[in-house]
Scaffold this motif. Structure first.
Motif, PDB file in Angstrom:
ATOM      1  N   ALA B 186       0.841  -1.191   0.000  1.00 30.80           N
ATOM      2  CA  ALA B 186       0.000   0.000   0.000  1.00 30.80           C
ATOM      3  C   ALA B 186       0.878   1.244   0.000  1.00 30.80           C
ATOM      4  O   ALA B 186       0.631   2.195  -0.742  1.00 30.80           O
ATOM      5  N   GLU B 188       3.852   1.646  -1.149  1.00 32.17           N
ATOM      6  CA  GLU B 188       4.461   1.828  -2.478  1.00 32.17           C
ATOM      7  C   GLU B 188       3.444   2.460  -3.434  1.00 32.17           C
ATOM      8  O   GLU B 188       3.773   3.384  -4.165  1.00 32.17           O
ATOM      9  N   SER B 189       2.205   1.993  -3.374  1.00 29.45           N
ATOM     10  CA  SER B 189       1.204   2.524  -4.295  1.00 29.45           C
ATOM     11  C   SER B 189       0.752   3.926  -3.892  1.00 29.45           C
ATOM     12  O   SER B 189       0.091   4.616  -4.649  1.00 29.45           O
ATOM     13  N   MET B 190       1.108   4.357  -2.669  1.00 29.52           N
ATOM     14  CA  MET B 190       0.812   5.732  -2.251  1.00 29.52           C
ATOM     15  C   MET B 190       1.950   6.670  -2.657  1.00 29.52           C
ATOM     16  O   MET B 190       1.974   7.835  -2.266  1.00 29.52           O
TER      17      MET B 190
END
Lengths: 241, 320
Positions: B186, B188-190
Motif C-alpha cells: 500500500a 508503495e502505491s501511495m
C-alpha cells in the motif's frame, strides 16, 4: 490523445497466460470499465499498469510516455493512483493518518498534507471517522478510505478495483455518487467491477476480458448485448437465445 | 496531557541532579549503562517498532562504532572521542551495505539476514587481527577518573537520540515509516519509495547505535569482538529493551532500558549478594521468562500498556 494506452499487454505466470495480448485506450475524462468473470485477469491488468508485477511483454503508455518498468512509487508520482480489491488499510494508523501519509506524495510540510487530507476526507464523507483507527472501520469505510488515500496523491488517472463489492444497496448508491463526483473533478477513472448496476450506469465505455483475452469493447449497451460476453457470464445457451 | 508534561519535567530534573546526589560509583555506573541502552533501544525501535523492519543485528552498528573509536586510538593515535563523531558515520556506511543486501527481504527473512550479517561481521573483526587486534581486544586509557563526565555525555546522547527520533516521527518521514510498517505494498502505491525510506530509517538507527558503541569504548576502555559484536549481549538485548519498554512508543525503550539493566544487574550480582551465587548463572533464563510474560500480558510493552497496568493495580487495591 489517449491518457493511458495499454498495448498488447501480456502477463504470464509460468505457463498460465493471466493477461494475453490485451489492448485498450483510455481518453481523458472518461470512466472506463473493465469487466470479466472471476479469474479473467482484471486485477492482474491493474498490477501490471502500476508495476506491482512486471509485465511479460507489451507496453503501457501514460500521457504518451512508456511507463513500462518504472517503480510503483514513480508511477504514482506520475499521476496514477489505485485502490486494492483486497483493501489494504494502514491498520494501526488513524484514518486521517492514512490519508496524510498519502498526501505527502505532492506536498512536503505536515500542515499542507493535513489540509489536503481534510479536504479529501470531506470529499469522501469520511471526516467524522477521521480519528478512528483504520482497522476499526467497517468494510464500506475501508473501501472509501482506499479511495481517499488514492485521491490524496492527486492522480490524473484513478484505478478502482471492485470498490463496490460487499456493499449494501444504499451504500452502492453512495459509491456511484462518489465515483461520479471524482469524474467531475476531472479525474479519469479505470474501474473494475462485478456489480452490473454500478458498471453499467457509470461507465462511458467498457472493455470485457475472459481468460486474459479481450472479448468485447464498446458502450455498456453494446457490451451487454455482445454474445461472447453473455456466454462468458451466463453460459453458451443464453448466448444463442 | 498536563500530567505527562510534569512527569517529563521531573524526570529531566532528576536525571540532571542524580549523580550529584547519589555519589556511589556503582549506581552511577548502572545508570550510565542504562542511558547507553536508552540510545540503542530507541534506535532499534525506530527501525523495528516504527518502520517494521525487525533487526537482529544491531550489534553490527554498536560494535562498529566501538571499534571506530578504538581504532582511532590504536592506529591513528588520536583521542577515542573522535570516535563519537565518526563512530556513528562509519556505522552508517555499514548500514548502507546491510540495507542494500537485507532490504531485498521482508519480515522474518529480513530479521534472519540481519542476524547472519551480525555474525559475519563479528567473525571478520575477530580474524582481521592487523586492524582490530582480534580476540585480544582494544584497551585504551580512560579520559576521566570520575564518572560524572561520562554520565552527562551519556545523558546528552540519550536525550538527543530520543528527541531526534521524536521529531522524525512527527515529520513526513514518520508517516512514511509507519506506512511501510503497516503495509509495504500500500505504501508503495501511495507514492512512497519504500526501499529509500527503509534505508533512511536504518541509517538514523545505525548512526545513534554507532555513537552508543563509540561511547562504550570511551567509557569501558576495553572492547573485544565477543562483547561489542555479541548477538546475545547487544543484538538480542536491543530487542528486549524495545519489547519490554514498548515497541513504537517514544519513551518505551527508555523505560525498557532501565528495566532490563536493572534485571540484568540484579541477577548478575545474585540479588546484590543476598541470594546464592548460582542465581547469577540463571539470568538468561529470567530474560526468557520476562519476554514470555511481556508478550503474553503486555504485548505493547510496559509503556504501551501502561493503562492496562494501572487498571490492574487499581483492581487489586479495590478488591482489598
Amino acid at each position: 490523445m489517449a491518457l493511458l494506452e495499454v498495448k498488447k499487454l501480456t502477463k504470464a505466470f509460468g505457463g498460465l497466460m493471466a493477461v494475453n495480448n490485451v489492448t485498450f485506450k483510455i481518453e481523458r475524462g472518461e470512466i472506463f470499465g473493465l469487466i470479466g468473470p472471476n479469474g479473467s485477469g482484471k486485477t492482474t491488468t491493474f498490477n501490471c499498469i502500476n508495476n506491482f508485477s512486471p509485465i511479460t511483454s507489451g507496453d503501457i503508455f501514460f500521457k504518451e510516455k512508456s511507463i513500462k518498468g518504472l517503480k510503483t512509487h514513480k508511477i504514482c508520482h506520475l499521476g496514477i493512483g489505485r485502490t486494492f480489491q483486497v483493501v489494504k488499510p494502514l491498520s494501526r494508523m488513524t484514518v486521517i493518518g492514512n490519508v496524510t501519509a498519502s498526501a505527502f506524495c505532492r506536498v512536503n510540510t505536515i500542515k499542507e498534507a493535513r489540509d489536503e487530507a481534510y479536504r479529501v476526507l470531506d470529499f469522501c464523507n469520511l471526516l467524522k471517522e477521521k480519528d478512528k483507527l483504520a482497522k476499526s472501520l467497517p468494510i464500506e469505510g475501508r473501501k472509501r478510505l482506499e479511495i481517499a488515500r488514492a485521491l490524496a496523491t492527486k492522480p490524473e488517472l484513478l484505478l478502482l478495483d471492485e470498490i463496490a463489492a460487499g456493499l449494501n444497496l444504499s451504500e452502492l448508491d453512495e459509491a456511484i455518487d462518489l465515483i461520479k463526483r471524482i469524474r467531475d473533478k476531472g479525474i479519469t477513472i479505470l474501474i473494475i467491477e462485478h456489480i452490473m448496476k454500478v458498471i453499467m450506469t457509470i461507465s462511458d465505455r467498457i472493455h470485457a476480458i475472459n481468460f486474459g483475452q479481450t472479448i468485447a469493447e464498446g458502450t455498456p449497451q453494446e457490451v451487454a448485448n455482445n454474445p461472447e460476453v453473455i456466454e462468458a457470464y451466463l453460459g453458451a445457451e443464453y448466448a444463442q437465445g | 496531557m498536563k500530567a505527562k508534561k510534569i512527569t517529563l519535567i521531573i524526570l529531566g530534573i532528576v536525571s540532571l541532579i542524580f549523580p550529584l546526589v547519589i555519589r556511589s560509583d556503582y549506581y552511577q555506573h548502572l545508570v550510565i549503562i542504562a542511558l547507553m541502552w536508552v540510545v540503542i533501544g530507541s534506535s532499534w525501535n525506530l527501525l523495528a517498532g516504527y518502520t517494521g523492519q525487525v533487526s537482529f543485528g544491531h550489534a553490527i552498528f554498536f560494535g562498529t562504532g566501538a571499534y571506530t573509536a578504538g581504532i582511532f586510538v590504536t592506529k591513528l593515535g588520536m583521542s577515542a572521542w573522535w570516535g563519537m563523531m565518526f563512530g556513528g558515520i562509519v556505522a552508517m556506511v555499514f548500514a548502507l551495505f546491510v540495507g542494500w543486501i537485507c532490504f531485498r527481504l521482508r519480515g522474518p527473512y529480513f530479521a534472519l539476514a540481519t542476524l547472519a550479517g551480525g555474525e559475519i561481521i563479528r567473525l571478520i573483526v575477530t580474524n582481521w587481527e592487523s586492524l582490530t587486534e582480534g580476540m585480544m581486544g582494544i584497551l585504551i586509557i580512560q579520559s576521566f577518573r570520575s564518572k560524572l563526565p561520562y554520565y552527562y555525555i551519556a545523558l546528552t546522547l540519550a536525550f538527543l537520540c530520543v528527541f531526534v527520533i521524536y521529531l522524525v516521527m512527527k515529520s513526513k518521514w514518520g508517516y512514511y515509516f509507519v506506512s511501510i510498517r503497516e503495509d509495504q505494498d500500500a505504501a508503495e502505491s501511495m507514492g512512497i519509495n519504500t526501499t529509500l525510506y527503509k534505508n533512511v530509517s536504518l541509517l538514523i538507527s545505525a548512526f545513534f547505535t554507532g555513537m552508543a558503541g563509540a561511547f562504550y569504548m570511551n567509557y569501558m576502555a576495553f572492547i573485544d569482538p565477543q562483547v561489542v559484536y555479541s548477538l546475545h549481549y547487544i543484538s538480542i538485548m536491543a530487542i528486549l529493551v524495545g519489547i519490554v519498554g514498548g515497541v513504537a512508543t517514544t519513551l518505551g525503550p527508555a523505560v525498557g532500558a532501565f528495566i532490563m539493566v536493572g534485571v540484568q544487574e540484579t541477577f548478575r550480582s545474585a540479588f546484590f549478594g543476598l541470594a546464592p551465587k548460582w542465581i547469577s548463572q540463571a539470568h538468561a533464563l529470567v530474560f526468557g521468562l520476562l519476554v514470555i510474560f511481556v508478550i503474553m500480558f503486555l504485548a505493547n510493552g510496559v509503556l504501551g500498556d501502561w493503562g492496562k497496568i494501572k487498571r490492574y493495580v487499581f483492581r487489586i487495591k479495590a478488591s482489598n
